[in-house]
Design a protein around this motif. Sequence first.
Motif, PDB file in Angstrom:
ATOM      1  N   ILE A  11      62.525  16.060  25.797  1.00 23.31           N
ATOM      2  CA  ILE A  11      62.306  14.899  26.656  1.00 23.31           C
ATOM      3  C   ILE A  11      60.915  14.321  26.431  1.00 23.31           C
ATOM      4  O   ILE A  11      60.748  13.101  26.335  1.00 23.31           O
ATOM      5  N   SER A  12      59.913  15.175  26.332  1.00 24.06           N
ATOM      6  CA  SER A  12      58.551  14.695  26.061  1.00 24.06           C
ATOM      7  C   SER A  12      58.480  13.958  24.733  1.00 24.06           C
ATOM      8  O   SER A  12      57.830  12.910  24.624  1.00 24.06           O
ATOM      9  N   THR A  13      59.157  14.477  23.732  1.00 25.17           N
ATOM     10  CA  THR A  13      59.191  13.827  22.424  1.00 25.17           C
ATOM     11  C   THR A  13      59.867  12.458  22.510  1.00 25.17           C
ATOM     12  O   THR A  13      59.397  11.486  21.913  1.00 25.17           O
ATOM     13  N   LEU A  14      60.960  12.377  23.261  1.00 25.65           N
ATOM     14  CA  LEU A  14      61.644  11.095  23.425  1.00 25.65           C
ATOM     15  C   LEU A  14      60.771  10.075  24.144  1.00 25.65           C
ATOM     16  O   LEU A  14      60.760   8.892  23.792  1.00 25.65           O
ATOM     17  N   ILE A  15      60.045  10.526  25.149  1.00 30.46           N
ATOM     18  CA  ILE A  15      59.158   9.623  25.886  1.00 30.46           C
ATOM     19  C   ILE A  15      58.044   9.119  24.969  1.00 30.46           C
ATOM     20  O   ILE A  15      57.715   7.925  24.980  1.00 30.46           O
ATOM     21  N   LEU A  33      66.446  11.123  32.100  1.00 35.20           N
ATOM     22  CA  LEU A  33      66.869  12.092  31.087  1.00 35.20           C
ATOM     23  C   LEU A  33      67.199  13.445  31.714  1.00 35.20           C
ATOM     24  O   LEU A  33      68.186  14.097  31.332  1.00 35.20           O
ATOM     25  N   LEU A  34      66.399  13.873  32.684  1.00 32.80           N
ATOM     26  CA  LEU A  34      66.687  15.132  33.371  1.00 32.80           C
ATOM     27  C   LEU A  34      68.009  15.057  34.127  1.00 32.80           C
ATOM     28  O   LEU A  34      68.773  16.033  34.165  1.00 32.80           O
ATOM     29  N   LYS A  41      75.226  19.704  32.063  1.00 29.32           N
ATOM     30  CA  LYS A  41      75.399  21.112  32.426  1.00 29.32           C
ATOM     31  C   LYS A  41      76.545  21.278  33.404  1.00 29.32           C
ATOM     32  O   LYS A  41      77.343  22.222  33.296  1.00 29.32           O
ATOM     33  N   ALA A  42      76.644  20.377  34.378  1.00 33.56           N
ATOM     34  CA  ALA A  42      77.724  20.448  35.365  1.00 33.56           C
ATOM     35  C   ALA A  42      79.084  20.247  34.689  1.00 33.56           C
ATOM     36  O   ALA A  42      80.046  20.962  34.989  1.00 33.56           O
ATOM     37  N   GLU A  43      79.152  19.284  33.779  1.00 34.44           N
ATOM     38  CA  GLU A  43      80.401  19.058  33.048  1.00 34.44           C
ATOM     39  C   GLU A  43      80.769  20.277  32.211  1.00 34.44           C
ATOM     40  O   GLU A  43      81.940  20.671  32.149  1.00 34.44           O
ATOM     41  N   GLN A  44      79.786  20.879  31.579  1.00 35.57           N
ATOM     42  CA  GLN A  44      80.043  22.060  30.765  1.00 35.57           C
ATOM     43  C   GLN A  44      80.565  23.206  31.633  1.00 35.57           C
ATOM     44  O   GLN A  44      81.507  23.904  31.253  1.00 35.57           O
ATOM     45  N   MET A  45      79.963  23.393  32.809  1.00 35.88           N
ATOM     46  CA  MET A  45      80.421  24.464  33.711  1.00 35.88           C
ATOM     47  C   MET A  45      81.850  24.202  34.184  1.00 35.88           C
ATOM     48  O   MET A  45      82.651  25.138  34.289  1.00 35.88           O
TER      49      MET A  45
END
Length: 64
Positions: A11-15, A33-34, A41-45
């Motif tokens: 995320i830092s790199t993207l910013i 982004l977070l 993560k919720a979709e994966q779970m």
Amino acid sequence: MDTLRETDQVISTLIEAAGNLSVREQYLYRQSLLALVRLAKAEQMNEIRASVGMLIGSPAYAAS
């Protein structure tokens, strides 16, 4: 804790790659982004729960 999570590093790199953003814009971009990471993560779970439900035949897991 001195080490950053890999997600935080990306995320830092993207910013940084986004260019010249104000502090507010950087904050909003980081939070967006977070939020996407949390959603993924919720979709994966949910997918994992559904797969486990199919494997063990439990409708409680599969009904998500």
